[in-house]
Design a protein around this motif. Structure first.
Motif, PDB file in Angstrom:
ATOM      1  N   ASN A 104      28.517   4.217  -3.074  1.00 47.60           N
ATOM      2  CA  ASN A 104      27.900   3.325  -2.116  1.00 47.60           C
ATOM      3  C   ASN A 104      28.920   2.740  -1.141  1.00 47.60           C
ATOM      4  O   ASN A 104      29.992   2.316  -1.535  1.00 47.60           O
ATOM      5  N   GLY A 105      28.538   2.691   0.135  1.00 41.83           N
ATOM      6  CA  GLY A 105      29.344   1.998   1.126  1.00 41.83           C
ATOM      7  C   GLY A 105      28.558   0.941   1.874  1.00 41.83           C
ATOM      8  O   GLY A 105      29.044   0.396   2.863  1.00 41.83           O
ATOM      9  N   GLU A 106      27.320   0.663   1.411  1.00 42.22           N
ATOM     10  CA  GLU A 106      26.462  -0.324   2.071  1.00 42.22           C
ATOM     11  C   GLU A 106      26.830  -1.721   1.592  1.00 42.22           C
ATOM     12  O   GLU A 106      26.770  -2.005   0.393  1.00 42.22           O
ATOM     13  N   ILE A 107      27.151  -2.597   2.518  1.00 39.26           N
ATOM     14  CA  ILE A 107      27.686  -3.895   2.134  1.00 39.26           C
ATOM     15  C   ILE A 107      26.669  -4.751   1.375  1.00 39.26           C
ATOM     16  O   ILE A 107      27.022  -5.473   0.438  1.00 39.26           O
ATOM     17  N   GLY A 108      25.386  -4.648   1.739  1.00 40.52           N
ATOM     18  CA  GLY A 108      24.380  -5.457   1.053  1.00 40.52           C
ATOM     19  C   GLY A 108      24.214  -5.078  -0.400  1.00 40.52           C
ATOM     20  O   GLY A 108      24.246  -5.930  -1.304  1.00 40.52           O
ATOM     21  N   ASP A 109      24.041  -3.793  -0.670  1.00 43.23           N
ATOM     22  CA  ASP A 109      23.855  -3.377  -2.059  1.00 43.23           C
ATOM     23  C   ASP A 109      25.154  -3.441  -2.847  1.00 43.23           C
ATOM     24  O   ASP A 109      25.147  -3.697  -4.051  1.00 43.23           O
ATOM     25  N   PHE A 110      26.297  -3.254  -2.181  1.00 44.18           N
ATOM     26  CA  PHE A 110      27.582  -3.402  -2.863  1.00 44.18           C
ATOM     27  C   PHE A 110      27.745  -4.834  -3.360  1.00 44.18           C
ATOM     28  O   PHE A 110      28.198  -5.070  -4.491  1.00 44.18           O
ATOM     29  N   SER A 111      27.347  -5.795  -2.534  1.00 39.90           N
ATOM     30  CA  SER A 111      27.399  -7.194  -2.945  1.00 39.90           C
ATOM     31  C   SER A 111      26.487  -7.436  -4.144  1.00 39.90           C
ATOM     32  O   SER A 111      26.854  -8.147  -5.094  1.00 39.90           O
ATOM     33  N   ALA A 112      25.303  -6.831  -4.122  1.00 44.51           N
ATOM     34  CA  ALA A 112      24.371  -6.988  -5.240  1.00 44.51           C
ATOM     35  C   ALA A 112      24.948  -6.391  -6.523  1.00 44.51           C
ATOM     36  O   ALA A 112      24.753  -6.930  -7.620  1.00 44.51           O
ATOM     37  N   ALA A 113      25.665  -5.288  -6.399  1.00 42.44           N
ATOM     38  CA  ALA A 113      26.285  -4.668  -7.576  1.00 42.44           C
ATOM     39  C   ALA A 113      27.350  -5.589  -8.173  1.00 42.44           C
ATOM     40  O   ALA A 113      27.418  -5.782  -9.393  1.00 42.44           O
ATOM     41  N   LEU A 114      28.197  -6.170  -7.323  1.00 45.71           N
ATOM     42  CA  LEU A 114      29.244  -7.070  -7.814  1.00 45.71           C
ATOM     43  C   LEU A 114      28.655  -8.316  -8.470  1.00 45.71           C
ATOM     44  O   LEU A 114      29.271  -8.899  -9.374  1.00 45.71           O
ATOM     45  N   ALA A 115      27.462  -8.705  -8.037  1.00 42.80           N
ATOM     46  CA  ALA A 115      26.825  -9.899  -8.594  1.00 42.80           C
ATOM     47  C   ALA A 115      26.301  -9.681 -10.017  1.00 42.80           C
ATOM     48  O   ALA A 115      25.854 -10.644 -10.655  1.00 42.80           O
ATOM     49  N   CYS A 116      26.369  -8.458 -10.522  1.00 41.58           N
ATOM     50  CA  CYS A 116      25.868  -8.142 -11.867  1.00 41.58           C
ATOM     51  C   CYS A 116      26.917  -8.337 -12.958  1.00 41.58           C
ATOM     52  O   CYS A 116      26.709  -7.896 -14.097  1.00 41.58           O
ATOM     53  N   ILE A 128      30.205  -0.070 -11.456  1.00 41.90           N
ATOM     54  CA  ILE A 128      31.320   0.202 -10.541  1.00 41.90           C
ATOM     55  C   ILE A 128      30.761   0.906  -9.310  1.00 41.90           C
ATOM     56  O   ILE A 128      30.469   2.104  -9.335  1.00 41.90           O
ATOM     57  N   ALA A 129      30.586   0.158  -8.238  1.00 37.89           N
ATOM     58  CA  ALA A 129      30.070   0.721  -6.991  1.00 37.89           C
ATOM     59  C   ALA A 129      31.227   1.173  -6.109  1.00 37.89           C
ATOM     60  O   ALA A 129      32.342   0.680  -6.211  1.00 37.89           O
ATOM     61  N   GLY A 130      30.935   2.131  -5.226  1.00 40.12           N
ATOM     62  CA  GLY A 130      31.904   2.523  -4.207  1.00 40.12           C
ATOM     63  C   GLY A 130      33.045   3.395  -4.679  1.00 40.12           C
ATOM     64  O   GLY A 130      34.147   3.303  -4.135  1.00 40.12           O
ATOM     65  N   VAL A 131      32.796   4.276  -5.666  1.00 39.29           N
ATOM     66  CA  VAL A 131      33.895   5.112  -6.167  1.00 39.29           C
ATOM     67  C   VAL A 131      34.110   6.366  -5.321  1.00 39.29           C
ATOM     68  O   VAL A 131      34.895   7.240  -5.686  1.00 39.29           O
ATOM     69  N   GLY A 132      33.427   6.459  -4.173  1.00 35.95           N
ATOM     70  CA  GLY A 132      33.648   7.578  -3.264  1.00 35.95           C
ATOM     71  C   GLY A 132      34.795   7.306  -2.310  1.00 35.95           C
ATOM     72  O   GLY A 132      35.679   6.495  -2.576  1.00 35.95           O
ATOM     73  N   TYR A 133      34.746   7.926  -1.133  1.00 34.21           N
ATOM     74  CA  TYR A 133      35.893   7.883  -0.232  1.00 34.21           C
ATOM     75  C   TYR A 133      36.166   6.495   0.359  1.00 34.21           C
ATOM     76  O   TYR A 133      37.211   5.893   0.121  1.00 34.21           O
ATOM     77  N   GLY A 134      35.231   5.961   1.142  1.00 35.21           N
ATOM     78  CA  GLY A 134      35.545   4.799   1.963  1.00 35.21           C
ATOM     79  C   GLY A 134      36.040   3.599   1.200  1.00 35.21           C
ATOM     80  O   GLY A 134      37.160   3.126   1.405  1.00 35.21           O
ATOM     81  N   VAL A 135      35.205   3.071   0.305  1.00 32.88           N
ATOM     82  CA  VAL A 135      35.567   1.855  -0.421  1.00 32.88           C
ATOM     83  C   VAL A 135      36.803   2.074  -1.276  1.00 32.88           C
ATOM     84  O   VAL A 135      37.774   1.312  -1.208  1.00 32.88           O
ATOM     85  N   ALA A 136      36.778   3.099  -2.113  1.00 34.47           N
ATOM     86  CA  ALA A 136      37.875   3.298  -3.066  1.00 34.47           C
ATOM     87  C   ALA A 136      39.205   3.534  -2.371  1.00 34.47           C
ATOM     88  O   ALA A 136      40.233   2.949  -2.743  1.00 34.47           O
ATOM     89  N   PHE A 137      39.229   4.358  -1.337  1.00 34.63           N
ATOM     90  CA  PHE A 137      40.496   4.707  -0.695  1.00 34.63           C
ATOM     91  C   PHE A 137      41.030   3.533   0.123  1.00 34.63           C
ATOM     92  O   PHE A 137      42.224   3.223   0.078  1.00 34.63           O
ATOM     93  N   ALA A 138      40.161   2.872   0.868  1.00 34.46           N
ATOM     94  CA  ALA A 138      40.616   1.723   1.654  1.00 34.46           C
ATOM     95  C   ALA A 138      41.061   0.583   0.746  1.00 34.46           C
ATOM     96  O   ALA A 138      42.053  -0.097   1.030  1.00 34.46           O
ATOM     97  N   GLU A 139      40.337   0.363  -0.342  1.00 34.91           N
ATOM     98  CA  GLU A 139      40.711  -0.714  -1.251  1.00 34.91           C
ATOM     99  C   GLU A 139      42.062  -0.427  -1.908  1.00 34.91           C
ATOM    100  O   GLU A 139      42.886  -1.340  -2.067  1.00 34.91           O
ATOM    101  N   CYS A 140      42.291   0.822  -2.291  1.00 37.19           N
ATOM    102  CA  CYS A 140      43.589   1.177  -2.881  1.00 37.19           C
ATOM    103  C   CYS A 140      44.724   0.932  -1.895  1.00 37.19           C
ATOM    104  O   CYS A 140      45.771   0.391  -2.265  1.00 37.19           O
TER     105      CYS A 140
END
Length: 351
Positions: A104-116, A128-140
């Motif tokens: 996932n790279g959608e900010i709304g649902d990513f926020s909902a995932a972290l709230a769990c 664990i949301a965002g294990v694909g390219y954008g979130v994971a690579f930029a965060e690293c």
């Protein structure tokens, strides 16, 4: 990793563009996941082609979904848009004790995932949301900068992703994100702004001559959660003229794109040749600074965006099965600041 763990997971949305790449990577690495999704015809064809078990499974059939998830250790959700698919899948996972990962790279649902987080810890599972390219690579990449400048007060991300095709799910996700307006992290909190409210050039003498404009990316939340940096902006390539247009008409454009994507076919998009894919390079630049004016910068480079996402997603699933994490976590929180470097062809260069 044992044969049991290699088969004891579900890939939901396996016949979509991104899902099929994840499946190809999983098969290459010896996995035998259960394939699930809404389209029984596409699942049947994929099952016949791969010899894997398939399970037609609409997300609105809560009883069937929970029964299926109770038989696996984890699910990797590759079917978007996540504003529609994420919540029902996570709710079922929490009910039956099945770990959940997505790209996932959608900010709304990513926020909902972290709230769990509290629910996930009670259930003893990982979200664990965002294990694909954008979130994971930029965060690293951002986490690497935070290690170099621990007192950073601001950080800026510039993402230039090259892809061979664009899936319908990705189009729907992008359209929904644009329609919702811009975002930034300001003094530790997510704040709504106009789309493309700021523009800039990427750091480093070797950066392409392109402009970036602020975009409402899930990377904002991931980086703030894992680094604690209080002021963060993330952007994508946009010319000054296009950025000005987006500031005025972005939400309307998002609604138009949503209707257009909804009418598109849901079948997998034909992939370019391997030779065409091999020359594509995706890059992320990050720069950070502190209150005294000290700055650090770095660039991450990898291959074609969807293939990088698939490789990262499978490795995240492997790490979770091998050593289960618990809680709602970002990719860096779950797997560390060097996680992206597990993907072949990925490198980080200090600038």
């Amino acid at each position: 990793m044992t044969i049991l763990t290699r088969s004891n997971w579900m890939l939901y949305g396996a016949y979509g563009s991104t899902g099929r790449l994840i499946l190809d990577e999983a098969l290459r690495r010896g996995h035998r996941p259960v394939l699930a999704g809404r389209d029984s015809a596409q699942l049947s064809a994929l099952g016949q082609a791969t010899g894997l078990s398939t399970l037609p499974l609409p997300l609105d059939d809560g009883a069937a979904l929970r029964a299926a998830l109770s038989r696996v250790s984890g699910v990797l959700l590759a079917a978007g848009p996540y504003q529609l698919t994420g919540q029902p899948m996570r709710a079922a996972c929490l009910d039956v004790g099945c770990s959940y990962l997505d790209v996932n790279g959608e900010i709304g649902d990513f926020s909902a995932a972290l709230a769990c987080d509290a629910q996930a810890r009670t259930a003893g599972i990982a979200i664990i949301a965002g294990v694909g390219y954008g979130v994971a690579f930029a965060e690293c990449l951002a986490a690497q900068l935070a290690l170099r400048l621990p007192d950073a007060t601001w950080l800026r991300l510039s993402l230039a992703t090259q892809t061979g095709a664009r899936s319908r799910g990705a189009q729907l996700s992008t359209a929904a994100t644009i329609a919702a307006g811009g975002r930034e992290i300001y003094q530790g909190s997510l704040r709504k702004r106009a789309l493309a409210f700021s523009t800039w050039s990427a750091p480093g003498a070797d950066a392409p001559r392109m402009r970036f404009a602020a975009a409402p990316l899930a990377e904002l939340l991931a980086v703030q959660r894992s680094t604690g940096i209080p002021n963060i902006v993330a952007g994508i390539p946009l010319s000054r003229a296009t950025a000005a247009l987006m500031r005025i008409a972005g939400p309307l454009l998002g609604k138009l794109l949503t209707r257009q994507a909804a009418r598109a076919s849901n079948t997998a998009v034909a992939s370019p040749s391997a030779a065409a894919i091999a020359v594509l390079r995706s890059r992320v630049w990050a720069e950070a600074g502190n209150a005294t004016g000290e700055r650090v910068a770095a660039m991450l480079e990898t291959g074609e965006g969807y293939h990088a996402a698939a490789a990262a997603a499978v490795r995240a699933l492997e790490l979770q099965l091998l050593e289960p994490r618990v809680g709602a976590l970002t990719p860096v929180q779950a797997f560390g600041a060097s996680f992206a470097l597990l993907v072949p062809g990925t490198s980080i260069q200090e600038l």
